[in-house]
Design a protein around this motif. Structure first.
Motif, PDB file in Angstrom:
ATOM      1  N   TRP A  66     -40.114   2.697 -18.041  1.00 14.16           N
ATOM      2  CA  TRP A  66     -39.250   2.274 -18.951  1.00 14.16           C
ATOM      3  C   TRP A  66     -39.160   0.990 -18.813  1.00 14.16           C
TER       4      TRP A  66
ATOM      5  N   SER B 187     -29.806   2.787 -23.312  1.00 15.72           N
ATOM      6  CA  SER B 187     -31.358   3.077 -23.925  1.00 15.72           C
ATOM      7  C   SER B 187     -31.372   3.326 -25.491  1.00 15.72           C
TER       8      SER B 187
ATOM      9  N   ALA C 275     -39.159   3.401 -24.398  1.00 14.23           N
ATOM     10  CA  ALA C 275     -37.968   2.978 -23.482  1.00 14.23           C
ATOM     11  C   ALA C 275     -36.533   3.665 -23.811  1.00 14.23           C
ATOM     12  N   VAL C 276     -36.704   4.343 -24.837  1.00 15.06           N
ATOM     13  CA  VAL C 276     -35.601   5.390 -25.276  1.00 15.06           C
ATOM     14  C   VAL C 276     -35.707   6.588 -24.391  1.00 15.06           C
TER      15      VAL C 276
ATOM     16  N   THR D 222     -31.727   0.202 -27.407  1.00 16.88           N
ATOM     17  CA  THR D 222     -32.760  -0.278 -27.359  1.00 16.88           C
ATOM     18  C   THR D 222     -33.462  -0.008 -29.084  1.00 16.88           C
TER      19      THR D 222
ATOM     20  N   LEU E 119     -39.636  -1.391 -22.431  1.00 12.50           N
ATOM     21  CA  LEU E 119     -38.657  -2.150 -22.890  1.00 12.50           C
ATOM     22  C   LEU E 119     -38.840  -3.580 -22.860  1.00 12.50           C
TER      23      LEU E 119
ATOM     24  N   PRO F 208     -35.407   6.860 -19.904  1.00 14.92           N
ATOM     25  CA  PRO F 208     -33.971   7.208 -19.301  1.00 14.92           C
ATOM     26  C   PRO F 208     -33.402   8.497 -19.525  1.00 14.92           C
TER      27      PRO F 208
END
Length: 375
Positions: free
Chosen positions: A330, A253, A203-204, A256, A334, A207
């Motif tokens: 993503w 991000s 998830a980081v 996160t 997340l 983006p």
């Protein structure tokens, strides 16, 4: 009986009332879903009968973003009305107490179909874009279409929560926390920490791939776009604006990481007034869940537009549209990281009592049997 003697009875009554209210919350979610879906279905009935203000299809403020760009109110409104009214009927079955004669997979499948229809065909990236405008205090950019999209997403979101409660109730799990006597290994804090960490890193990363193209344009490098397109955007300062939005996404991000780092559970030292205090789980779970839905919806829209051939020179200008097509990765990553964070932070359930840890495990002290021994 004196007031002092009555105190334990009053305290017990208050505790019982609190627990009863906690048990009522899942039921209220179910009926809230019914009301929202029914209200929006009736609104589309109004539009199908000729009412003004229909927000979708050819009547959209920006129809080029709509999945029904060339479909007018007369053709589209009746179908959308039928969809929401049928969803409201399913929501009633989910909210009613007890087991239904309709098989659970059918009800859950109908819920999933409703959610997919809204996220894939009604909602689009403008909700995410308008959220950015809100943070930039540009409220005039929010239009009637976006307001309707938000309402539709909220309605099916409530329906999803109701389906989760229904699934828990029909399987004998606690309707509040979802735990059952048999337990589930993947939901245990130790297991959730492992798979949640992998999800958070994904998830980081995603983006940052998107942001790298926007930063390159702002710095003068037309990465993934033609010179013509870069010059046009340069004249309107679009690349500076795009870099600002990309930076907001990149910073978000990085937040996160709080889902898997200690500073996501305990406020760090530099936060004066909050340092050392526990981070309320909702402070991380609510915004992360919201962003996961919005970026997934936006990514689905870009994938749909690619299939519709809506972009000019997609091979030459791939940098303008392709990075967005991986946004669903993503969003799903997340969502998984947020779920893992919830499993780690939820603690003991106040309704069923499951999840309580031994005192030694929660306080870090030595076991009581050894605490009295001295060297």
């Amino acid at each position: 009986m004196t007031r002092v003697e009555n105190a334990p009875l009053r305290q017990a009554a208050l505790v019982e009332a609190h627990v009863h209210r906690r048990h009522d919350r899942p039921a209220r979610i179910g009926w809230a879903a019914v009301v929202a879906l029914l209200a929006y279905g009736l609104a589309h009935v109004y539009w199908a009968l000729g009412g003004s203000g229909f927000p979708f299809g050819a009547d959209d403020a920006n129809p080029e973003y709509s999945a029904f760009e060339h479909v007018g109110r007369e053709q589209l409104a009746p179908w959308v009305a039928a969809g929401f009214l049928l969803s409201a009927a399913v929501a009633v079955l989910l909210a009613l107490p007890g087991r239904r004669r309709i098989p659970t997979p059918v009800l859950l499948g109908a819920t999933g179909l409703s959610v997919a229809a809204v996220l894939g065909a009604i909602a689009d990236f403008r909700i995410l874009g308008n959220l950015a405008y809100v943070f930039m205090l540009k409220f005039s950019a929010i239009n009637w279409t976006v307001i309707n999209q938000v309402f539709a997403v909220t309605a099916v979101g409530l329906m999803t929560m109701s389906a989760v409660v229904y699934q828990r109730r029909t399987t004998g799990a606690c309707v509040t926390c979802g735990r059952a006597d048999s337990g589930a290994g993947w939901t245990e804090p130790e297991s959730a920490a492992r798979w949640g960490r992998r999800a958070a890193y994904i998830a980081v990363a995603v983006p940052l791939v998107y942001a790298s193209t926007r930063w390159a344009w702002a710095l003068g490098y037309p990465l993934g776009i033609s010179d013509k397109m870069w010059e046009e955007g340069k004249e309107d300062n679009l690349w500076l604006f795009g870099a600002a939005l990309a930076t907001m996404g990149a910073l978000g991000s990085l937040l996160t990481l709080g889902l898997v780092q200690r500073w996501g559970e305990v406020f760090p030292r530099w936060m004066i007034g909050l340092r050392g205090k526990r981070v309320p789980p909702a402070l991380a779970i609510v915004p992360a869940s919201l962003v996961s839905v919005l970026v997934t919806t936006a990514g689905i829209m870009y994938i749909r537009l690619h299939f519709q051939g809506a972009f000019d020179d997609p091979k030459e200008n791939w940098g303008a549209t392709v990075p967005e097509t991986i946004w669903p990765v993503w969003g799903l990553a997340l969502a998984a990281a947020t779920l893992a964070y919830y499993f780690r932070r939820r603690g003991a359930c106040k309704s069923c009592g499951r999840g309580a840890r031994p005192a030694a495990a929660t306080t870090g002290s030595v076991p009581a049997s050894n605490s009295s021994k001295r060297p």
